[in-house]
Design a protein around this motif. Structure first.
Motif, short mmCIF file in Angstrom:
data_model
loop_
_atom_site.label_atom_id
_atom_site.label_comp_id
_atom_site.label_asym_id
_atom_site.label_seq_id
_atom_site.Cartn_x
_atom_site.Cartn_y
_atom_site.Cartn_z
N ILE A 65 0.86 -1.19 0.00
CA ILE A 65 0.00 0.00 0.00
C ILE A 65 0.89 1.23 0.00
O ILE A 65 1.80 1.36 0.82
CB ILE A 65 -0.93 0.01 1.22
N ILE A 66 0.64 2.12 -0.96
CA ILE A 66 1.37 3.39 -1.03
C ILE A 66 0.50 4.46 -0.39
O ILE A 66 -0.55 4.83 -0.93
CB ILE A 66 1.68 3.78 -2.49
N LEU A 67 0.90 4.93 0.78
CA LEU A 67 0.19 6.03 1.42
C LEU A 67 0.60 7.33 0.75
O LEU A 67 1.79 7.66 0.74
CB LEU A 67 0.52 6.08 2.91
N GLN A 68 -0.36 8.07 0.20
CA GLN A 68 0.03 9.23 -0.58
C GLN A 68 0.60 10.36 0.29
O GLN A 68 1.38 11.16 -0.19
CB GLN A 68 -1.14 9.75 -1.40
N TRP A 69 0.22 10.39 1.55
CA TRP A 69 0.76 11.41 2.45
C TRP A 69 0.56 10.97 3.90
O TRP A 69 -0.31 10.17 4.22
CB TRP A 69 0.09 12.76 2.22
N SER A 70 1.40 11.47 4.79
CA SER A 70 1.17 11.34 6.23
C SER A 70 0.81 12.69 6.83
O SER A 70 0.29 12.76 7.94
CB SER A 70 2.42 10.78 6.92
N ARG A 71 1.10 13.75 6.08
CA ARG A 71 0.70 15.10 6.48
C ARG A 71 0.27 15.84 5.22
O ARG A 71 0.95 15.80 4.19
CB ARG A 71 1.85 15.85 7.17
N TYR A 72 -0.87 16.51 5.30
CA TYR A 72 -1.41 17.25 4.16
C TYR A 72 -1.61 18.69 4.59
O TYR A 72 -2.50 19.00 5.38
CB TYR A 72 -2.73 16.63 3.72
N GLY A 73 -0.74 19.57 4.12
CA GLY A 73 -0.82 20.96 4.56
C GLY A 73 -0.68 21.06 6.07
O GLY A 73 0.27 20.54 6.66
N ALA A 74 -1.66 21.66 6.71
CA ALA A 74 -1.63 21.82 8.17
C ALA A 74 -2.14 20.60 8.91
O ALA A 74 -2.07 20.54 10.13
CB ALA A 74 -2.47 23.04 8.56
N TYR A 75 -2.65 19.60 8.17
CA TYR A 75 -3.30 18.46 8.82
C TYR A 75 -2.36 17.27 8.90
O TYR A 75 -1.89 16.75 7.89
CB TYR A 75 -4.56 18.07 8.04
N SER A 76 -2.12 16.82 10.11
CA SER A 76 -1.31 15.64 10.32
C SER A 76 -2.21 14.41 10.43
O SER A 76 -3.19 14.42 11.18
CB SER A 76 -0.47 15.77 11.59
N LEU A 77 -1.88 13.37 9.69
CA LEU A 77 -2.62 12.13 9.78
C LEU A 77 -1.81 11.04 10.46
O LEU A 77 -2.20 9.88 10.48
CB LEU A 77 -3.05 11.66 8.38
N TRP A 78 -0.68 11.42 10.99
CA TRP A 78 0.15 10.45 11.69
C TRP A 78 0.19 10.73 13.19
O TRP A 78 0.24 9.82 14.00
CB TRP A 78 1.57 10.45 11.14
N ASP A 79 0.11 11.97 13.59
CA ASP A 79 0.05 12.32 15.00
C ASP A 79 -1.38 12.21 15.50
O ASP A 79 -2.33 12.12 14.74
CB ASP A 79 0.55 13.74 15.22
N SER A 80 -1.55 12.25 16.81
CA SER A 80 -2.85 12.30 17.51
C SER A 80 -3.82 11.27 16.92
O SER A 80 -3.50 10.10 16.80
CB SER A 80 -3.44 13.72 17.45
#
Length: 320
Positions: A65-80
């Motif tokens: 699986i290729i995750l396209q991003w872990s952070r998008y602009g101001a939004y973190s999808l890896w933290d919290s």
């Protein structure tokens, strides 16, 4: 001999050397990799809602699986909250390996309008943001990190001049060296696409120079799902890439969506399996091999990952 003729001759010899694989066998090969665009609202998916997605991945024999991003602009999808979703529910699944996308700047293409001097500073800032994301992910994922994905998509319009290509080569090389130091032996992938702004041979040779100077692996998007007027000759571009780049330095990306435009707004909808098969046949005919990745899991999973109750994703939704 002209470089283009020599390249096409090499492609022809490669195809003749492997006659056992028919066009049908090639086009029916399952793609072992799939892109996934994690969105903020995906954090609320229940285990029950994930089951159909897992079933689709298994049926398609997806390994990576290729995750396209872990952070998008101001939004973190890896933290919290995002950290819980990506690591525990998805990335914690040992059935898969992951190519981790890092920082995605939604203003990337706007920034390409900067002067060369300003662009150099911007690319350095972008590289630092990418490396910061990699430093967050590495301690938790270990051997499941199959590689890294840089979300800056490279086209045939904005990098035509040699000075700009040199800036880009330095930018990519800086990140490849840093990521190899962080995770030795892990490849770095970058997407690229063509819009008909440069001739196929010129586009392929640009990719070749950038690859040789940086060490990235190209993920070449076919553009079959995007509305373009006029539409570039997809087969000619794919043939040029296959004839110019070493086979191990690039992989194909099959688009399994179709762009629909209504009232000036775009949405991206899943295609049927026959349409997907026809698109894969184009890859086989043009390059002698099937595309190794599909874009994207969001469309394959349908309403579980797209708009609730719908089958398409609006371009205006961004990360939400």
């Amino acid at each position: 001999m002209d470089k283009r003729i020599a390249g096409y001759a090499a492609l022809l010899l490669s195809l003749l050397a492997h006659p056992a694989q028919s066009a049908l066998e090639c086009s029916s090969q399952p793609a072992p990799m799939v892109f996934y665009q994690p969105l903020l609202r995906h954090q609320g998916l229940s285990e029950e809602m994930l089951e159909p997605i897992k079933a689709k991945l298994q049926a398609r024999q997806v390994k990576t699986i290729i995750l396209q991003w872990s952070r998008y602009g101001a939004y973190s999808l890896w933290d919290s909250g995002g950290y819980d979703w990506l690591q525990r529910r998805l990335c914690g699944n040992r059935k898969y390996q992951f190519i981790f996308g890092l920082y995605a700047d939604p203003q990337f293409f706007e920034q390409l309008k900067l002067s060369d001097a300003e662009l150099k500073d911007y690319l350095h800032t972008l590289a630092q943001a990418n490396l910061a994301e990699a430093a967050k992910i590495t301690p938790h994922m270990g051997e499941q990190v199959k590689g890294w994905y840089l979300s800056e998509e490279i086209d045939d319009l904005n990098w035509q001049s040699l000075p700009r290509q040199q800036l880009l080569a330095e930018h990519l090389r800086e990140q490849v060296l840093a990521l190899r130091k962080l995770t030795p032996g892990k490849p770095v992938y970058v997407s690229t696409f063509f819009g008909g702004h440069s001739p196929p041979r010129v586009y392929a040779e640009m990719l070749q120079r950038l690859q040789q100077q940086s060490g990235v692996i190209w993920l070449v998007q076919d553009g079959q799902g995007v509305r373009r007027d006029p539409r570039p000759d997809t087969a000619a571009y794919l043939q040029a890439v296959a004839a110019t780049l070493p086979a191990e330095r690039w992989q194909g990306v099959l688009e399994v969506f179709t762009e629909r435009v209504k009232d000036g707004q775009s949405s991206f909808c899943p295609v049927s399996r026959p349409t997907e098969a026809r698109r894969q046949q184009l890859w086989c005919a043009a390059t002698g091999r099937a595309a190794q990745a599909v874009f994207s899991l969001n469309q394959l999973a349908g309403e579980q990952l797209l708009d609730p109750g719908q089958q398409c994703r609006s371009q205006n939704q961004r990360i939400r």
